[in-house]
Design a protein around this motif. Structure first.
Motif, short mmCIF file in Angstrom:
data_model
loop_
_atom_site.label_atom_id
_atom_site.label_comp_id
_atom_site.label_asym_id
_atom_site.label_seq_id
_atom_site.Cartn_x
_atom_site.Cartn_y
_atom_site.Cartn_z
N LEU A 31 0.71 -1.20 0.03
CA LEU A 31 -0.01 -0.08 -0.03
C LEU A 31 0.96 1.44 -0.03
O LEU A 31 0.63 2.27 -0.60
N THR A 32 2.16 1.49 0.64
CA THR A 32 2.77 2.27 0.74
C THR A 32 3.48 2.69 -0.52
O THR A 32 3.71 3.84 -0.97
N LYS A 33 4.07 1.56 -1.06
CA LYS A 33 4.72 1.66 -2.44
C LYS A 33 3.57 2.52 -3.56
O LYS A 33 3.91 3.05 -4.41
N VAL A 34 2.34 1.74 -3.65
CA VAL A 34 1.52 2.19 -4.43
C VAL A 34 1.05 3.49 -4.38
O VAL A 34 0.83 4.53 -5.18
N GLN A 35 0.99 4.11 -2.97
CA GLN A 35 0.83 5.58 -2.64
C GLN A 35 1.89 6.41 -2.89
O GLN A 35 1.81 7.14 -3.58
N GLU A 36 2.91 6.15 -2.39
CA GLU A 36 4.22 6.97 -2.61
C GLU A 36 5.06 7.06 -3.99
O GLU A 36 5.65 7.87 -4.14
N GLN A 37 4.87 5.79 -4.58
CA GLN A 37 5.76 5.68 -5.70
C GLN A 37 4.98 5.63 -7.02
O GLN A 37 5.41 5.09 -8.06
N ASP A 38 3.65 5.72 -6.84
CA ASP A 38 2.65 5.69 -8.00
C ASP A 38 2.65 4.27 -8.76
O ASP A 38 2.62 4.20 -9.78
N SER A 39 3.03 3.26 -7.86
CA SER A 39 3.06 1.78 -8.29
C SER A 39 1.72 1.39 -8.69
O SER A 39 0.70 2.11 -7.98
N TYR A 40 1.48 0.38 -9.47
CA TYR A 40 0.23 -0.21 -9.70
C TYR A 40 0.12 -1.53 -9.02
O TYR A 40 0.90 -2.44 -9.11
N GLY A 68 -8.78 -4.24 -1.09
CA GLY A 68 -9.90 -3.78 -0.55
C GLY A 68 -9.67 -2.33 0.14
O GLY A 68 -10.34 -1.42 0.04
N THR A 69 -8.48 -2.26 0.79
CA THR A 69 -8.07 -0.96 1.19
C THR A 69 -8.17 0.24 0.21
O THR A 69 -8.51 1.28 0.16
N LEU A 70 -7.37 -0.30 -0.89
CA LEU A 70 -7.58 0.83 -1.97
C LEU A 70 -8.99 1.24 -2.48
O LEU A 70 -9.19 2.29 -2.87
N ARG A 71 -9.88 0.21 -2.81
CA ARG A 71 -11.08 0.30 -3.18
C ARG A 71 -11.81 1.16 -2.08
O ARG A 71 -12.59 2.07 -2.65
N TRP A 72 -11.78 0.91 -0.95
CA TRP A 72 -12.60 1.73 0.05
C TRP A 72 -11.92 2.80 0.83
O TRP A 72 -12.21 3.30 1.97
N ARG A 86 -9.97 14.69 13.90
CA ARG A 86 -9.17 15.79 13.37
C ARG A 86 -9.05 15.29 11.97
O ARG A 86 -9.15 14.21 11.89
N SER A 87 -8.37 16.07 11.29
CA SER A 87 -8.11 15.76 9.79
C SER A 87 -7.19 14.74 9.64
O SER A 87 -6.21 14.49 10.55
N LEU A 88 -7.04 14.05 8.47
CA LEU A 88 -6.13 12.82 8.16
C LEU A 88 -4.91 13.45 7.98
O LEU A 88 -3.77 12.94 8.39
N ASN A 89 -4.56 14.90 7.64
CA ASN A 89 -3.36 15.52 7.51
C ASN A 89 -2.54 15.76 9.03
O ASN A 89 -1.39 15.85 9.09
N SER A 90 -3.25 15.65 10.11
CA SER A 90 -2.71 15.76 11.33
C SER A 90 -2.20 14.29 12.11
O SER A 90 -1.61 14.49 13.01
N ILE A 91 -2.33 13.43 11.10
CA ILE A 91 -1.98 11.98 11.52
C ILE A 91 -0.39 11.77 10.91
O ILE A 91 -0.40 12.09 9.66
N ASN A 92 0.54 11.31 11.63
CA ASN A 92 1.69 10.67 11.05
C ASN A 92 1.40 9.85 9.90
O ASN A 92 0.97 9.07 9.84
N LYS A 93 2.15 10.30 8.65
CA LYS A 93 1.86 9.72 7.42
C LYS A 93 2.13 8.08 7.70
O LYS A 93 1.56 7.14 6.70
N ARG A 94 2.87 7.82 8.44
CA ARG A 94 3.42 6.43 8.45
C ARG A 94 2.21 5.64 9.03
O ARG A 94 2.30 4.37 9.01
N LEU A 95 1.36 6.31 9.66
CA LEU A 95 0.21 5.65 10.53
C LEU A 95 -1.09 5.31 9.77
O LEU A 95 -2.04 4.64 10.00
N VAL A 96 -1.05 6.31 8.61
CA VAL A 96 -2.35 6.22 7.96
C VAL A 96 -2.89 4.96 7.37
O VAL A 96 -3.97 4.50 7.30
N ASN A 97 -1.75 4.26 6.60
CA ASN A 97 -2.03 3.06 6.10
C ASN A 97 -2.16 1.97 7.38
O ASN A 97 -2.79 1.06 6.97
N VAL A 98 -1.50 2.17 8.33
CA VAL A 98 -1.86 1.04 9.43
C VAL A 98 -3.12 1.25 10.07
O VAL A 98 -3.80 0.15 10.13
N LEU A 99 -3.88 2.55 9.87
CA LEU A 99 -5.26 2.70 10.25
C LEU A 99 -6.06 2.29 9.43
O LEU A 99 -7.33 1.76 9.80
N ARG A 100 -5.87 2.42 8.18
CA ARG A 100 -6.86 1.98 7.01
C ARG A 100 -6.76 0.45 6.76
O ARG A 100 -7.87 -0.15 6.77
#
Length: 518
Positions: A31-40, A68-72, A86-100
């Motif tokens: 998920l992190t590579k898909v998001q940060e490196q524009d991988s497919y 599923g995480t990408l779709r939803w 609070r907004s998603l931007n207030s969360i440590n970016k390393r934790l966003v995909n953990v929570l997703r």
């Protein structure tokens, strides 16, 4: 030095092979590579899983969790924001995909409450440090306090949506602009009964709400893998048996006579696929190629009609796939051309995609193939005026018709990027028409339902030309298979394009227009 000391030294130096990572950690990495490196995801995930030591069950978990995480993601983010306050931007970016990942496991994978919270905390500690575990524990405990239906109700009560599109965007996890585009495509598609805006209680742009919601829901379902058993190259029954012999489940397609839908087997393990006699091709894409092959052409004087590929060899027909990469539709057309005695040329300007075209065509007789070129498709009209009987323009597009297969695309595309392609699409269609002889046929195809790159393109091009006119696509496809769901005919004298929809056809949302050169 003792073995124990040597081992300890190797561990300190980082040279010791580490234990295979668990499934959640692998899913997080993808998920992190898909998001940060524009991988497919559809390219990255098989590579990652193929090189892992995960069990079969764990690989299934990773596949479900990633897609599923990408779709939803849109809905998951709304849940996380509500739980966090609070907004998603207030969360440590390393934790966003953990929570997703944790939210997806709880809401969609029937994970146990304790396990979902505990594993999310452990993943947070590993990826972002011990100091983050308390935060993740607190947010995840709020998330698991409600079911999916309860969260949807909560979000509806908390949010003041500007319009119905905003509400559906969250409920079905699509950007609002895509919801509006799909609504417009659905209303223009001809499948829905005449809507009543007053009765539905929605704004005019979202008429036909029931069909729209079915479309959005279908976008979030995992599609089956579909094979195209290329005519003249492979036998349907033999491929059916081959899939079953490898433990896969298989059923015949419902729309294309060459389709087999399979589950539980990697197509690359089938000899018929590796040999190029069978390809992986959605039924919607198969119908697009078949529509061109079956469309009636005329002699140059416009008097003598010829249905489909009948007498193609006698006429010495020349076919062209102008935007061929990666070559699935090209191979289906080529295998039909091989049966009927036509010649097919293919063009793909990008070298790596051109190699994929060659790979897809490796089982085709050399006598059937013309040139495999790398030209700019916009040059064909001037370079080969009137040279071809049938031309396929599978135009570069947004790809919003394949969101089931590439769910990350919905978060990358923008309304502006769709508009930027319009000029190129018009130029390619004009070039194709110029390269088609009088009486010949062009198929304009996109893997998108967006009107700005489908019907609007065809209408704009034809309004500026007096030498081309639409053919009725539903009539052509009905001759192929009378059970294909077709749009209602508003005016029998007005030829229709054809938009396929996931919720009706269970295919990618392909658009097909047929145009005869007059």
């Amino acid at each position: 030095m003792s073995k124990a000391k040597t081992l300890a030294k190797r561990v300190r130096q980082g040279r010791m092979p580490q234990q295979a990572p668990n499934a959640r950690s692998v899913a997080y990495s993808v998920l992190t590579k898909v998001q940060e490196q524009d991988s497919y995801a559809n390219l990255l995930l098989p590579h990652v899983l193929g090189g892992s030591e995960l069990s079969t069950d764990d690989k299934r978990f990773v596949t479900d969790a990633v897609y599923g995480t990408l779709r939803w993601r849109g809905l998951l983010d709304a849940v996380i924001v509500s739980a966090h306050g609070r907004s998603l931007n207030s969360i440590n970016k390393r934790l966003v995909n953990v929570l997703r990942l944790g939210a997806y496991q709880w809401l969609f994978m029937n994970g146990a409450e304790y396990a979902v919270v505990n594993e999310s905390v452990k993943l947070a500690k590993k990826r972002a440090g011990q100091q983050t575990t308390g935060f993740v524990n607190a947010v995840m405990r709020k998330i698991v306090a409600r079911t999916l239906d309860q969260w949807r109700e909560t979000l509806s009560q908390e949010s003041s949506y500007e319009d119905e599109a905003e509400r559906l965007a969250v409920q079905y996890s699509h950007p609002a602009w895509i919801v509006r585009e799909l609504a417009a495509a659905w209303n223009a598609g001809g499948y829905a009964p005449e809507p009543s805006v007053k009765e539905s209680g929605v704004n005019e742009e979202l008429e036909g709400l029931e069909g729209l919601e079915a479309m959005l829901a279908a976008d979030n379902e995992a599609p089956a893998v579909t094979l195209c058993v290329r005519p003249s190259l492979a036998d349907m029954d033999a491929v059916y048996d081959e899939v079953e012999a490898l433990g896969g489940r298989v059923q015949r397609g419902e729309l294309s006579p060459y389709a087999l839908r399979v589950r539980g087997v990697n197509p690359q393990n089938l000899a018929s696929v590796t040999e190029g006699r069978v390809g992986v091709e959605d039924e919607g894409s198969q119908l697009a190629a078949l529509a061109l092959a079956l469309a009636p052409v005329e002699d140059a004087d416009g008097v003598k009609g010829a249905e489909g590929t009948e007498d193609a060899a006698e006429r010495g027909e020349r076919w062209l796939d102008m935007c061929a990469g990666p070559g699935g539709k090209t191979a289906l057309l080529a295998s039909i051309a091989q049966e009927v005695g036509a010649t097919l040329s293919a063009n793909e300007p990008h070298e790596h995609r051109r190699e994929l075209v060659r790979e897809n065509l490796k089982a085709i007789d050399a006598g059937t193939l013309g040139e495999i070129s790398g030209r700019d498709g916009r040059e064909f009209g001037a370079t080969f005026p009137g040279a071809f009987d049938r031309v396929l323009v599978d135009a570069p597009c947004s790809g919003l018709g394949a969101l089931r297969r590439r769910p990350e695309a919905r978060w990358r595309k923008t309304a502006e990027s769709v508009q930027e392609l319009a000029s190129l699409q018009k130029e390619l269609l004009n070039s194709a028409l110029d390269a088609t002889r009088s009486g010949g046929v062009v198929a304009y195809v996109t893997c998108s339902p967006v009107l700005a790159e489908t019907r609007d393109i065809v209408s704009a091009v034809l309004s500026a030309r007096s030498d081309a006119s639409r053919l009725d696509v539903p009539s052509v496809l009905e001759e192929l298979n009378s059970s294909i769901p077709l749009p209602a005919s508003v005016d029998s004298a007005s030829p229709r394009d054809m938009q396929l929809f996931e919720n009706i056809h269970d295919t990618d949302q392909m658009f097909i227009a047929l145009i005869r050169k007059i």
